[in-house]
Design a protein around this motif. Structure first.
Motif, PDB file in Angstrom:
ATOM      1  N   SER A 403       0.815  -1.210   0.000  1.00  0.00           N
ATOM      2  CA  SER A 403       0.000   0.000   0.000  1.00  0.00           C
ATOM      3  C   SER A 403       0.852   1.264   0.000  1.00  0.00           C
ATOM      4  CB  SER A 403      -0.913   0.032   1.227  1.00  0.00           C
ATOM      5  OG  SER A 403      -1.593   1.272   1.304  1.00  0.00           O
ATOM      6  N   TYR A 411       6.449   0.956  -0.320  1.00  0.00           N
ATOM      7  CA  TYR A 411       6.019   0.846  -1.719  1.00  0.00           C
ATOM      8  C   TYR A 411       7.054   1.450  -2.662  1.00  0.00           C
ATOM      9  CZ  TYR A 411       3.561   1.749  -6.071  1.00  0.00           C
ATOM     10  OH  TYR A 411       3.230   1.800  -7.404  1.00  0.00           O
ATOM     11  N   HIS A 437      -1.618   2.188  -8.965  1.00  0.00           N
ATOM     12  CA  HIS A 437      -2.331   1.738  -7.767  1.00  0.00           C
ATOM     13  C   HIS A 437      -3.823   1.658  -8.035  1.00  0.00           C
ATOM     14  CE1 HIS A 437      -3.253   6.084  -6.270  1.00  0.00           C
ATOM     15  NE2 HIS A 437      -2.752   6.163  -7.482  1.00  0.00           N
ATOM     16  N   ASP A 445      -5.903   1.529  -0.404  1.00  0.00           N
ATOM     17  CA  ASP A 445      -5.166   1.915  -1.616  1.00  0.00           C
ATOM     18  C   ASP A 445      -3.997   0.953  -1.787  1.00  0.00           C
ATOM     19  OD1 ASP A 445      -4.361   3.378  -3.803  1.00  0.00           O
ATOM     20  OD2 ASP A 445      -3.231   4.837  -2.615  1.00  0.00           O
ATOM     21  N   TRP A 446      -3.969   0.237  -2.911  1.00  0.00           N
ATOM     22  CA  TRP A 446      -2.965  -0.827  -3.091  1.00  0.00           C
ATOM     23  C   TRP A 446      -2.116  -0.565  -4.321  1.00  0.00           C
ATOM     24  CZ3 TRP A 446      -2.370  -3.408   1.083  1.00  0.00           C
ATOM     25  CH2 TRP A 446      -1.454  -4.479   1.103  1.00  0.00           C
ATOM     26  N   GLY A 447      -0.811  -0.819  -4.179  1.00  0.00           N
ATOM     27  CA  GLY A 447       0.122  -0.464  -5.229  1.00  0.00           C
ATOM     28  C   GLY A 447       0.689  -1.647  -5.990  1.00  0.00           C
TER      29      GLY A 447
END
Length: 513
Positions: A403, A411, A437, A445-447
């Motif tokens: 994230s 990240y 993302h 929120d994910w990358g």
């Protein structure tokens, strides 16, 4: 019992008891370390702390043993207390975590007590052997038996005990073992022991056996309170704790009590991870997936009709077995793991990439978060260097990278590490990277990161039909980062330093602890 055989029997028993208590002591240490890594994360830190505290406590116990006036009763009482404390170690920690969210205090309090009692055992046994006049007694013989017991425990724990008993039953079973040692010692030396200790031993044994019989029910109670939904599968493998939960048509997978997917929104994650790389790759006939044993990433890869072969590498064979053979789980991944184009390899990703000589058009890296050194190495400059040799001249690598909100520096450390990875097609340069993302409600929120030997020319994504989230417009938006999650300075992640582990744990601790 004849006079000539009495001392010999007692000597043999004391050496046998040394072996048994050594096994039990190390099992308690491994249970404590495993549980703390499950519940607190960062397995390297937890194992290091548990081992250090336990050994220090054993040293204290060895020193304190000199103050035990009568060696034999002292040894028996130590076994009874170990049977209680060691046996109920896992139940106490599970219930403490379930009821109060607390692990550290009960863990180290019990660990110190168990360590002190374990440290007393060998000195007390040695004294008893001298007291009974064991012929040619040598202290190193006792230590040798002790070390052999530790070896047996260390081998049996991951291969036999953890997969077949689980932590709760293992803790209680070895508590009963300590009580068995106490009971046999009481019987063999019955002429030297009083009646009160028999009564305490009997009560402790009954309670421990009752708890062992109810161990599965205890596990069910804990899991029912730890997870919001009904637990439909709970299994301990040599590598991790697997838990599946369900509420109505909603299924969630947890590994070591950390969520891996929720069927309400997993499509957002897997479409974001897979389809940009698959759509932008000039060729996609040969695909490698690292991790992803649930088959969800494979499901998305196989949407592309020109895929000829997929190799899926996952360390834990039990995960792929479940998602290839359990009817409900097969439905979730569209039977991807049984597709004739897919081959499953149960192996460590580092070992596979290091040994392989195959070349792939697309590599999907769907590995667990880098919360420990063991996982961080799979996000290192060295690993990415090996991986770069496994892609074609125009191949692409897609990496799930955590994230950018909850662990921002972690990240961007992954992004910058990939960018610094040696480029086998353009010597002296790094890989070209595209960070992006997506919002996944279960994770936030994910990358992700795309990496390739040559810069990717901007062009619309040609996506397969039936997607629920990823579109070309979403892809363009995904490459834009708000100021609070934007690029920032971070050290490269190398196997010598593992900067990523610190970034990751600091970020998540800041938000959630």
């Amino acid at each position: 019992m004849t006079p000539s055989r009495g001392p010999q029997l007692r000597e043999v028993w004391l050496l046998g008891a040394t072996f048994l208590v050594a096994v039990a002591g190390l099992i308690y240490e491994l249970i404590a370390a495993t549980l703390s890594s499950y519940l607190l994360g960062d397995s390297v830190r937890q194992f290091s702390l548990v081992i250090g505290v336990f050994l220090a406590a054993m040293g204290l116990g060895a020193w304190l043993s000199r103050f035990v006036t009568h060696a034999l009763p002292g040894f028996v009482w130590a076994q009874i207390l170990l049977g209680i404390l060691g046996g109920f170690l896992a139940p106490v920690l599970y219930f403490s975590y379930m009821l109060a969210g607390v692990v550290g205090l009960p863990l180290y309090a019990m660990l110190i007590c168990i360590g002190v009692l374990s440290g007393m055992e060998i000195p007390l046994i040695a004294r008893v052997l001298k007291e009974i006049g064991a012929p040619e007694f040598r202290f190193e013989n006792v230590l040798s038996v002790d070390y052999v017991g530790a070896l047996v425990a260390s081998v049996a724990f991951p291969l036999l005990i953890l997969p077949h008993l689980g932590l709760m039953s293992a803790s209680l079973a070895f508590g009963c073992l300590n009580l068995l040692v106490a009971g046999l010692s009481l019987w063999i030396f019955r002429d030297r022991m009083g009646g009160r200790v028999w009564a305490v031993w009997g009560v402790a044994l009954v309670l421990s056996l009752a708890a062992l019989v109810q161990a599965e029910r205890l596990v069910s109670v804990v899991e029912a309170n730890l997870f919001e939904d009904d637990v439909i599968l709970s299994e301990t493998t040599p590598y991790q704790q697997i838990t599946l939960t369900r509420f109505r048509d909603r299924t969630r997978l947890f590994l070591d009590y950390s969520i891996q997917f929720d069927t309400l929104d997993e499509y957002r994650y897997h479409e974001s991870l897979v389809h940009p790389a698959m759509a932008l790759a000039p060729r996609r006939s040969q695909v490698l997936i690292l991790g992803g044993g649930d088959g969800m990433a494979a499901r998305e890869v196989l949407r592309h009709a020109d895929v000829q072969a997929v190799t899926l590498v996952d360390l834990d064979a039990r995960v792929t077995e479940l998602f290839a053979g359990h009817a409900d789980l097969v439905a979730l991944n569209g039977n991807a793991l049984n597709d004739p184009r897919l081959m499953v390899v149960s192996q460590d990703a580092w070992a596979f990439v290091g040994e392989s000589r195959a070349v792939y058009d697309v590599v999907i890296v769907d590995l667990p978060d880098p919360k420990s050194i063991a996982l961080s190495k799979l996000y290192s400059l060295e690993f990415y260097g090996m991986l770069a040799d496994r892609i074609s001249a125009q191949g692409l690598i897609a990496v799930q990278a955590g994230s950018p909100m909850f662990a921002r520096q972690a990240y961007w450390s992954v992004v910058q590490t990939l960018a610094a990875t040696r480029n086998p097609q353009v010597p002296g340069q790094g890989l070209a990277v595209v960070p992006y993302h997506a919002y996944v409600p279960s994770f936030g929120d994910w990358g992700f990161v795309l990496a390739s030997p040559r810069p990717l020319a901007p062009r619309p994504l040609q996506l397969p039909p039936g997607l629920r989230y990823m579109t070309d417009a979403i892809w363009r938006e995904a490459q834009v980062f708000a100021p609070d999650v934007a690029d920032m300075a971070a050290d490269l992640n190398r196997i010598q330093s593992h900067a990523l582990v610190g970034y990751y744990n600091e970020g998540w601790d800041y938000w959630f602890r």
